[in-house]
Design a protein around this motif. Structure first.
Motif, mmCIF file in Angstrom:
data_model
loop_
_atom_site.group_PDB
_atom_site.id
_atom_site.type_symbol
_atom_site.label_atom_id
_atom_site.label_comp_id
_atom_site.label_asym_id
_atom_site.label_seq_id
_atom_site.Cartn_x
_atom_site.Cartn_y
_atom_site.Cartn_z
ATOM 1 N N TYR A 1 81.769 41.704 -1.607
ATOM 2 C CA TYR A 1 80.418 41.989 -2.082
ATOM 3 C C TYR A 1 80.484 43.293 -2.872
ATOM 4 C CZ TYR A 1 79.025 38.360 1.175
ATOM 5 O OH TYR A 1 78.899 37.164 1.826
ATOM 6 N N ARG A 2 80.716 43.156 -4.169
ATOM 7 C CA ARG A 2 80.911 44.306 -5.041
ATOM 8 C C ARG A 2 79.885 44.301 -6.162
ATOM 9 N NH1 ARG A 2 87.497 43.600 -5.492
ATOM 10 N NH2 ARG A 2 88.048 44.735 -3.579
ATOM 11 N N PRO A 3 79.472 45.514 -6.594
ATOM 12 C CA PRO A 3 79.855 46.849 -6.121
ATOM 13 C C PRO A 3 79.181 47.179 -4.797
ATOM 14 C CG PRO A 3 78.128 47.047 -7.741
ATOM 15 C CD PRO A 3 78.493 45.591 -7.694
ATOM 16 N N VAL A 4 79.557 48.295 -4.207
ATOM 17 C CA VAL A 4 78.952 48.719 -2.949
ATOM 18 C C VAL A 4 77.573 49.304 -3.247
ATOM 19 C CG1 VAL A 4 79.162 50.242 -0.960
ATOM 20 C CG2 VAL A 4 81.206 49.184 -1.943
ATOM 21 N N ASP A 5 76.548 48.520 -2.941
ATOM 22 C CA ASP A 5 75.185 48.995 -3.119
ATOM 23 C C ASP A 5 74.308 48.345 -2.052
ATOM 24 O OD1 ASP A 5 74.578 46.370 -3.999
ATOM 25 O OD2 ASP A 5 74.807 46.923 -6.105
ATOM 26 N N ALA A 6 73.035 48.709 -2.046
ATOM 27 C CA ALA A 6 72.139 48.251 -0.990
ATOM 28 C C ALA A 6 72.013 46.729 -0.965
ATOM 29 C CB ALA A 6 70.762 48.895 -1.154
ATOM 30 N N ASP A 7 71.867 46.114 -2.132
ATOM 31 C CA ASP A 7 71.695 44.660 -2.179
ATOM 32 C C ASP A 7 72.930 43.938 -1.648
ATOM 33 O OD1 ASP A 7 69.160 44.886 -3.200
ATOM 34 O OD2 ASP A 7 69.778 44.643 -5.296
ATOM 35 N N ASN A 8 74.111 44.385 -2.061
ATOM 36 C CA ASN A 8 75.337 43.736 -1.606
ATOM 37 C C ASN A 8 75.607 43.993 -0.132
ATOM 38 O OD1 ASN A 8 76.121 42.333 -3.911
ATOM 39 N ND2 ASN A 8 77.091 44.145 -4.804
ATOM 40 N N ARG A 9 75.194 45.164 0.358
ATOM 41 C CA ARG A 9 75.338 45.414 1.790
ATOM 42 C C ARG A 9 74.477 44.441 2.579
ATOM 43 N NH1 ARG A 9 73.885 51.108 3.425
ATOM 44 N NH2 ARG A 9 74.743 50.436 5.436
ATOM 45 N N ARG A 10 73.274 44.199 2.118
ATOM 46 C CA ARG A 10 72.399 43.269 2.829
ATOM 47 C C ARG A 10 72.970 41.852 2.784
ATOM 48 N NH1 ARG A 10 67.857 45.959 4.208
ATOM 49 N NH2 ARG A 10 67.296 47.781 2.960
ATOM 50 N N GLU A 11 73.522 41.453 1.640
ATOM 51 C CA GLU A 11 74.147 40.129 1.559
ATOM 52 C C GLU A 11 75.358 40.048 2.482
ATOM 53 O OE1 GLU A 11 74.935 38.295 -2.148
ATOM 54 O OE2 GLU A 11 73.213 39.204 -3.156
ATOM 55 N N GLY A 12 76.115 41.139 2.549
ATOM 56 C CA GLY A 12 77.269 41.162 3.444
ATOM 57 C C GLY A 12 76.875 41.010 4.892
ATOM 58 N N TRP A 13 75.752 41.631 5.276
ATOM 59 C CA TRP A 13 75.313 41.503 6.667
ATOM 60 C C TRP A 13 74.769 40.110 6.962
ATOM 61 C CZ3 TRP A 13 77.094 43.923 10.473
ATOM 62 C CH2 TRP A 13 77.494 45.249 10.363
ATOM 63 N N VAL A 14 74.206 39.453 5.964
ATOM 64 C CA VAL A 14 73.797 38.053 6.172
ATOM 65 C C VAL A 14 75.018 37.209 6.526
ATOM 66 C CG1 VAL A 14 72.905 35.988 5.030
ATOM 67 C CG2 VAL A 14 71.739 38.174 4.725
ATOM 68 N N MET A 15 76.117 37.417 5.803
ATOM 69 C CA MET A 15 77.355 36.705 6.107
ATOM 70 C C MET A 15 77.906 37.106 7.474
ATOM 71 S SD MET A 15 79.912 34.679 5.601
ATOM 72 C CE MET A 15 79.934 34.144 3.882
ATOM 73 N N ALA A 16 77.946 38.417 7.757
ATOM 74 C CA ALA A 16 78.503 38.879 9.029
ATOM 75 C C ALA A 16 77.723 38.322 10.210
ATOM 76 C CB ALA A 16 78.507 40.410 9.061
ATOM 77 N N HIS A 17 76.396 38.272 10.083
ATOM 78 C CA HIS A 17 75.583 37.717 11.163
ATOM 79 C C HIS A 17 75.828 36.213 11.319
ATOM 80 C CE1 HIS A 17 72.537 41.238 10.632
ATOM 81 N NE2 HIS A 17 73.475 41.535 11.513
ATOM 82 N N TRP A 18 75.969 35.519 10.211
ATOM 83 C CA TRP A 18 76.261 34.079 10.288
ATOM 84 C C TRP A 18 77.595 33.852 10.994
ATOM 85 C CZ3 TRP A 18 80.005 30.656 8.781
ATOM 86 C CH2 TRP A 18 79.666 29.298 8.810
ATOM 87 N N LEU A 19 78.581 34.665 10.677
ATOM 88 C CA LEU A 19 79.897 34.515 11.289
ATOM 89 C C LEU A 19 79.851 34.762 12.793
ATOM 90 C CD1 LEU A 19 82.088 36.305 8.597
ATOM 91 C CD2 LEU A 19 82.208 33.878 9.208
ATOM 92 N N ILE A 20 79.128 35.791 13.194
ATOM 93 C CA ILE A 20 79.103 36.111 14.620
ATOM 94 C C ILE A 20 78.339 35.053 15.409
ATOM 95 C CG2 ILE A 20 77.003 37.534 14.815
ATOM 96 C CD1 ILE A 20 78.676 39.590 16.304
ATOM 97 N N ALA A 21 77.295 34.484 14.802
ATOM 98 C CA ALA A 21 76.535 33.429 15.476
ATOM 99 C C ALA A 21 77.359 32.155 15.625
ATOM 100 C CB ALA A 21 75.244 33.139 14.712
ATOM 101 N N HIS A 22 78.265 31.901 14.661
ATOM 102 C CA HIS A 22 79.086 30.687 14.671
ATOM 103 C C HIS A 22 80.509 30.949 15.167
ATOM 104 C CE1 HIS A 22 75.782 29.573 11.974
ATOM 105 N NE2 HIS A 22 76.094 28.316 12.231
ATOM 106 N N ALA A 23 80.743 32.087 15.773
ATOM 107 C CA ALA A 23 82.102 32.460 16.179
ATOM 108 C C ALA A 23 82.790 31.404 17.052
ATOM 109 C CB ALA A 23 82.084 33.815 16.889
ATOM 110 N N PRO A 24 82.133 30.833 18.073
ATOM 111 C CA PRO A 24 82.833 29.837 18.893
ATOM 112 C C PRO A 24 83.185 28.569 18.126
ATOM 113 C CG PRO A 24 80.885 30.686 20.024
ATOM 114 C CD PRO A 24 80.789 31.117 18.599
ATOM 115 N N ASP A 25 82.409 28.246 17.075
ATOM 116 C CA ASP A 25 82.642 27.015 16.313
ATOM 117 C C ASP A 25 83.928 27.087 15.496
ATOM 118 O OD1 ASP A 25 80.107 26.220 17.242
ATOM 119 O OD2 ASP A 25 79.140 27.187 15.533
ATOM 120 N N TYR A 26 84.307 28.299 15.106
ATOM 121 C CA TYR A 26 85.471 28.467 14.234
ATOM 122 C C TYR A 26 86.543 29.366 14.854
ATOM 123 C CZ TYR A 26 82.257 26.549 10.781
ATOM 124 O OH TYR A 26 81.377 25.744 10.106
#
Length: 261
Positions: free
Chosen positions: A184-209
């Protein structure tokens, strides 16, 4: 020699003492749970009891079961992508609006972790020695497929046909083909928020993968400490790549057996 039996009064005293100790322990557990729920205002936590997931809305910790967390993070991902989302948003009528708002938009003051779930290693997994043509293990390929099924136009890296043998830290899961980086480049507020959307999705689906570790934005989550949620990740403060400010790192579990075991 004769022995006198214990007097009934003594037995009652012992029973009452045991009950009192259990009551105190129960009170401590309740107070501790309420303290964690109401006073952890930096990172969300997921206690070893109760629902697996927890969301910090800025005022309260809201507990979610795993299915709710999966649906909430998927709906947040669809909202963040708009018309380009490759899937439809699942129903979230049973999830508080405050939870959906923070997962979709991030905390009001700054992007950051809002959701965590506890997840442990799967003892039944086996080592997968052979890499796919992509340079990922079959398990990591399955994770990649899952991300691409739910997110469009991802910028992925951290793997290479034939595998990496240099360029990453010692012991990195990238060398075993178990890790993927989502940029998620460059490092800015919008990309940080998009990155956290992905990180949260990953943690919620952690047992599935069979997800093992997630690192992003100076934070780390892992199955090694499943109830602690997002922890501080220490790296060179002048290196945004090592701090994982520009990408979400995720790796899958190695397995319970050594190669050839």
């Amino acid at each position: 020699m004769t022995h006198r039996s214990a007097r009934p009064g003594r037995r009652w005293h012992g029973l009452l003492a045991a009950v009192a100790i259990l009551a105190v322990l129960g009170l401590v557990a309740v107070v501790g749970a309420r303290w964690l729920a109401r006073n952890t205002d930096v990172f969300p936590v997921s206690t070893p009891w109760g629902p697996e997931c927890s969301v910090w809305t800025g005022e309260d910790q809201v507990r979610l079961d795993r299915d709710q967390a999966r649906r909430a993070t998927t709906a947040a991902a669809v909202s963040a992508q708009g018309d380009s989302a490759p899937v439809e948003a699942p129903g979230t009528d049973d999830i508080p609006d405050a939870v959906m708002t923070v997962l979709e938009e991030g905390p009001e003051e700054d992007a950051g972790p809002s959701l965590t779930c506890r997840s442990v290693k799967d003892p039944d997994l086996r080592v997968q020695e052979d890499l796919e043509p992509s340079g990922l293990t079959p398990r990591a390929e399955e994770l990649k497929d899952g991300m691409e099924e739910h997110f469009s136009d991802l910028s992925l890296g951290g793997y290479y046909p034939g595998g990496y043998d240099t360029g990453h830290g010692e012991g990195s899961a990238h060398y075993e083909g178990r890790a993927i980086d989502v940029f998620y480049r460059p490092v800015d507020a919008d990309n940080r928020r998009e990155g956290w959307v992905m990180a949260h999705w990953l943690i919620a689906h952690a047992p599935d993968y069979a997800v093992d570790v997630i690192i992003f934005d100076d934070r780390i989550w892992s199955t090694y400490y499943p109830s602690l949620g997002w922890r501080d990740y220490e790296a060179d403060p002048d290196n945004e790549i090592l701090r994982h400010l520009d990408h979400v790192h995720v790796d899958v579990q190695r397995g319970s057996e050594s190669p050839g075991g």
